[in-house]
Scaffold this motif. Structure first.
Motif, PDB file in Angstrom:
ATOM      1  N   ALA A  29       0.842  -1.213   0.000  1.00 21.45           N
ATOM      2  CA  ALA A  29       0.000   0.000   0.000  1.00 21.45           C
ATOM      3  C   ALA A  29       0.875   1.261   0.000  1.00 21.45           C
ATOM      4  O   ALA A  29       1.840   1.347   0.768  1.00 21.45           O
ATOM      5  CB  ALA A  29      -0.908  -0.012   1.217  1.00 21.45           C
ATOM      6  N   PRO A  30       0.542   2.245  -0.837  1.00 21.39           N
ATOM      7  CA  PRO A  30       1.392   3.435  -0.985  1.00 21.39           C
ATOM      8  C   PRO A  30       1.478   4.284   0.279  1.00 21.39           C
ATOM      9  O   PRO A  30       2.370   5.114   0.396  1.00 21.39           O
ATOM     10  CB  PRO A  30       0.726   4.206  -2.138  1.00 21.39           C
ATOM     11  CG  PRO A  30      -0.656   3.651  -2.257  1.00 21.39           C
ATOM     12  CD  PRO A  30      -0.609   2.243  -1.747  1.00 21.39           C
ATOM     13  N   TRP A  31       0.577   4.090   1.231  1.00 20.77           N
ATOM     14  CA  TRP A  31       0.629   4.898   2.452  1.00 20.77           C
ATOM     15  C   TRP A  31       1.594   4.310   3.495  1.00 20.77           C
ATOM     16  O   TRP A  31       1.748   4.853   4.577  1.00 20.77           O
ATOM     17  CB  TRP A  31      -0.766   5.063   3.063  1.00 20.77           C
ATOM     18  CG  TRP A  31      -1.525   3.794   3.293  1.00 20.77           C
ATOM     19  CD1 TRP A  31      -1.453   2.986   4.400  1.00 20.77           C
ATOM     20  CD2 TRP A  31      -2.465   3.180   2.409  1.00 20.77           C
ATOM     21  NE1 TRP A  31      -2.294   1.913   4.261  1.00 20.77           N
ATOM     22  CE2 TRP A  31      -2.936   2.006   3.053  1.00 20.77           C
ATOM     23  CE3 TRP A  31      -2.974   3.510   1.146  1.00 20.77           C
ATOM     24  CZ2 TRP A  31      -3.878   1.151   2.452  1.00 20.77           C
ATOM     25  CZ3 TRP A  31      -3.903   2.662   0.565  1.00 20.77           C
ATOM     26  CH2 TRP A  31      -4.343   1.504   1.206  1.00 20.77           C
ATOM     27  N   ARG A  32       2.230   3.179   3.165  1.00 23.13           N
ATOM     28  CA  ARG A  32       3.209   2.600   4.099  1.00 23.13           C
ATOM     29  C   ARG A  32       4.601   3.169   3.827  1.00 23.13           C
ATOM     30  O   ARG A  32       4.953   3.418   2.674  1.00 23.13           O
ATOM     31  CB  ARG A  32       3.222   1.069   3.953  1.00 23.13           C
ATOM     32  CG  ARG A  32       1.902   0.403   4.323  1.00 23.13           C
ATOM     33  CD  ARG A  32       1.530   0.644   5.768  1.00 23.13           C
ATOM     34  NE  ARG A  32       0.248   0.014   6.105  1.00 23.13           N
ATOM     35  CZ  ARG A  32      -0.330   0.125   7.288  1.00 23.13           C
ATOM     36  NH1 ARG A  32       0.220   0.847   8.244  1.00 23.13           N
ATOM     37  NH2 ARG A  32      -1.485  -0.469   7.518  1.00 23.13           N
ATOM     38  N   GLU A 124      -0.494 -14.235   2.018  1.00 25.40           N
ATOM     39  CA  GLU A 124      -1.015 -12.874   2.007  1.00 25.40           C
ATOM     40  C   GLU A 124      -0.300 -12.090   0.915  1.00 25.40           C
ATOM     41  O   GLU A 124       0.892 -12.293   0.681  1.00 25.40           O
ATOM     42  CB  GLU A 124      -0.758 -12.194   3.361  1.00 25.40           C
ATOM     43  CG  GLU A 124      -1.644 -12.731   4.463  1.00 25.40           C
ATOM     44  CD  GLU A 124      -0.992 -12.644   5.832  1.00 25.40           C
ATOM     45  OE1 GLU A 124      -0.074 -11.826   5.996  1.00 25.40           O
ATOM     46  OE2 GLU A 124      -1.400 -13.414   6.712  1.00 25.40           O
ATOM     47  N   THR A 125      -1.031 -11.221   0.268  1.00 17.62           N
ATOM     48  CA  THR A 125      -0.395 -10.333  -0.710  1.00 17.62           C
ATOM     49  C   THR A 125      -1.112  -9.000  -0.688  1.00 17.62           C
ATOM     50  O   THR A 125      -2.262  -8.912  -0.239  1.00 17.62           O
ATOM     51  CB  THR A 125      -0.399 -10.968  -2.125  1.00 17.62           C
ATOM     52  OG1 THR A 125       0.526 -10.235  -2.946  1.00 17.62           O
ATOM     53  CG2 THR A 125      -1.755 -10.954  -2.783  1.00 17.62           C
ATOM     54  N   GLY A 126      -0.450  -7.951  -1.154  1.00 16.17           N
ATOM     55  CA  GLY A 126      -1.052  -6.622  -1.148  1.00 16.17           C
ATOM     56  C   GLY A 126      -2.243  -6.555  -2.079  1.00 16.17           C
ATOM     57  O   GLY A 126      -2.208  -7.099  -3.188  1.00 16.17           O
ATOM     58  N   ALA A 127      -3.291  -5.855  -1.647  1.00 17.43           N
ATOM     59  CA  ALA A 127      -4.470  -5.700  -2.513  1.00 17.43           C
ATOM     60  C   ALA A 127      -4.078  -5.023  -3.818  1.00 17.43           C
ATOM     61  O   ALA A 127      -4.669  -5.288  -4.871  1.00 17.43           O
ATOM     62  CB  ALA A 127      -5.538  -4.889  -1.782  1.00 17.43           C
ATOM     63  N   GLU A 144      -9.772 -15.515   0.978  1.00 21.25           N
ATOM     64  CA  GLU A 144     -10.335 -16.106   2.194  1.00 21.25           C
ATOM     65  C   GLU A 144     -10.624 -15.032   3.244  1.00 21.25           C
ATOM     66  O   GLU A 144     -11.716 -14.997   3.801  1.00 21.25           O
ATOM     67  CB  GLU A 144      -9.381 -17.159   2.781  1.00 21.25           C
ATOM     68  CG  GLU A 144      -9.941 -17.799   4.050  1.00 21.25           C
ATOM     69  CD  GLU A 144      -9.188 -19.022   4.517  1.00 21.25           C
ATOM     70  OE1 GLU A 144      -8.475 -19.660   3.702  1.00 21.25           O
ATOM     71  OE2 GLU A 144      -9.303 -19.355   5.712  1.00 21.25           O
ATOM     72  N   ASP A 145      -9.671 -14.154   3.518  1.00 21.06           N
ATOM     73  CA  ASP A 145      -9.872 -13.040   4.449  1.00 21.06           C
ATOM     74  C   ASP A 145      -9.459 -11.750   3.749  1.00 21.06           C
ATOM     75  O   ASP A 145      -8.606 -11.778   2.874  1.00 21.06           O
ATOM     76  CB  ASP A 145      -9.014 -13.207   5.713  1.00 21.06           C
ATOM     77  CG  ASP A 145      -9.375 -14.461   6.471  1.00 21.06           C
ATOM     78  OD1 ASP A 145     -10.549 -14.626   6.819  1.00 21.06           O
ATOM     79  OD2 ASP A 145      -8.474 -15.295   6.699  1.00 21.06           O
ATOM     80  N   VAL A 146     -10.030 -10.635   4.174  1.00 21.52           N
ATOM     81  CA  VAL A 146      -9.658  -9.336   3.607  1.00 21.52           C
ATOM     82  C   VAL A 146      -9.365  -8.398   4.767  1.00 21.52           C
ATOM     83  O   VAL A 146     -10.185  -8.268   5.677  1.00 21.52           O
ATOM     84  CB  VAL A 146     -10.811  -8.757   2.750  1.00 21.52           C
ATOM     85  CG1 VAL A 146     -10.426  -7.396   2.183  1.00 21.52           C
ATOM     86  CG2 VAL A 146     -11.188  -9.721   1.634  1.00 21.52           C
ATOM     87  N   ARG A 147      -8.197  -7.763   4.777  1.00 19.42           N
ATOM     88  CA  ARG A 147      -7.878  -6.787   5.821  1.00 19.42           C
ATOM     89  C   ARG A 147      -8.225  -5.394   5.321  1.00 19.42           C
ATOM     90  O   ARG A 147      -7.819  -5.000   4.233  1.00 19.42           O
ATOM     91  CB  ARG A 147      -6.395  -6.848   6.190  1.00 19.42           C
ATOM     92  CG  ARG A 147      -6.088  -5.928   7.378  1.00 19.42           C
ATOM     93  CD  ARG A 147      -4.695  -6.113   7.943  1.00 19.42           C
ATOM     94  NE  ARG A 147      -3.673  -5.652   7.036  1.00 19.42           N
ATOM     95  CZ  ARG A 147      -2.622  -6.365   6.667  1.00 19.42           C
ATOM     96  NH1 ARG A 147      -2.461  -7.582   7.123  1.00 19.42           N
ATOM     97  NH2 ARG A 147      -1.727  -5.880   5.845  1.00 19.42           N
ATOM     98  N   LEU A 148      -9.005  -4.651   6.106  1.00 19.45           N
ATOM     99  CA  LEU A 148      -9.428  -3.304   5.723  1.00 19.45           C
ATOM    100  C   LEU A 148      -8.567  -2.274   6.444  1.00 19.45           C
ATOM    101  O   LEU A 148      -8.061  -2.528   7.536  1.00 19.45           O
ATOM    102  CB  LEU A 148     -10.904  -3.101   6.070  1.00 19.45           C
ATOM    103  CG  LEU A 148     -11.869  -4.134   5.470  1.00 19.45           C
ATOM    104  CD1 LEU A 148     -13.310  -3.789   5.835  1.00 19.45           C
ATOM    105  CD2 LEU A 148     -11.717  -4.215   3.959  1.00 19.45           C
TER     106      LEU A 148
END
Ligand code: COA
Length: 157
Positions: A29-32, A124-127, A144-148
């Motif tokens: 994510a670009p905000w990291r 896990e991979t970046g959206a 399977e899971d989505v982190r918001l």
């Protein structure tokens, strides 16, 4: 482009594997904080390379004598208690992309998992990592899971 082979990672593969690790910053994510991301990915791969026990697998693809990609796999316990195979890192060198190297590395991780009686492979991979998401979808992975995530505005308490 000639063929490639996939084999367990050897101590002499360390430097080329670490050189490829930088690609794991793609799609974050670009905000990291980019410096923190770069340090983290190097840390993940360094730690994976240190784990050479039966609960950790690291495989490299070798093409024309050079490391063209690597994958790390271990186990992770799902909240249901099921033990899954977990792909920590997967990278293919840019010049070897779209030649089946990534698929073969995931295949090696899958064989590793099958040999241990594991029934699911997770990762896990970046959206924003659209290339990786298309790749994993092509290999049969589903969400399977989505982190918001949402920024917290300054000023109000
Ligand atoms: C994602 C990655 C591992 C794919 O590796 P690869 O060796 O190019 O993948 P393969 O050649 O095995 O591709 C298998 C299939 O995945 C799909 N695929 C791969 N790259 C794709 C892309 N850029 N766009 C759409 N689909 C893609 C295709 O269906 C492809 O089959 P095809 O080439 O016959 O059409 C590689 O691009 C990479 O290392 N990216 C940077 C690091 C990264 O994001 N790692 C994953 C983080 S978890």
């Amino acid at each position: 482009m000639s063929g490639f082979t996939v084999r367990p990672c050897l101590p002499e593969d360390r430097d080329p594997v670490l050189a490829l690790a930088q690609r794991l910053t793609e799609g974050v994510a670009p905000w990291r904080d980019p410096d923190a991301v770069a340090a983290a990915v190097l840390g993940w791969v360094t730690t994976s390379l240190e784990h050479t026990d039966d609960d950790h697998g690291t495989f490299v693809a070798v093409r024309e004598g050079h490391v063209a990609g690597f994958v790390t796999v271990t186990t992770r316990t799902h909240f249901t208690g099921q033990r899954d195979a977990y792909v920590g890192e997967l990278v293919v060198s840019p010049d070897a992309e779209r030649t089946g190297v990534g698929s073969a590395l995931v295949g090696a991780a899958e064989s590793w998992a099958r040999a241990r009686g594991l029934r699911h492979m997770t990762l896990e991979t970046g959206a924003a990592n659209l290339r990786a998401r298309a790749f994993y979808r092509a290999l049969g992975f589903t969400d399977e899971d989505v982190r918001l995530s949402k920024p917290i505005s300054a000023g109000e308490t």
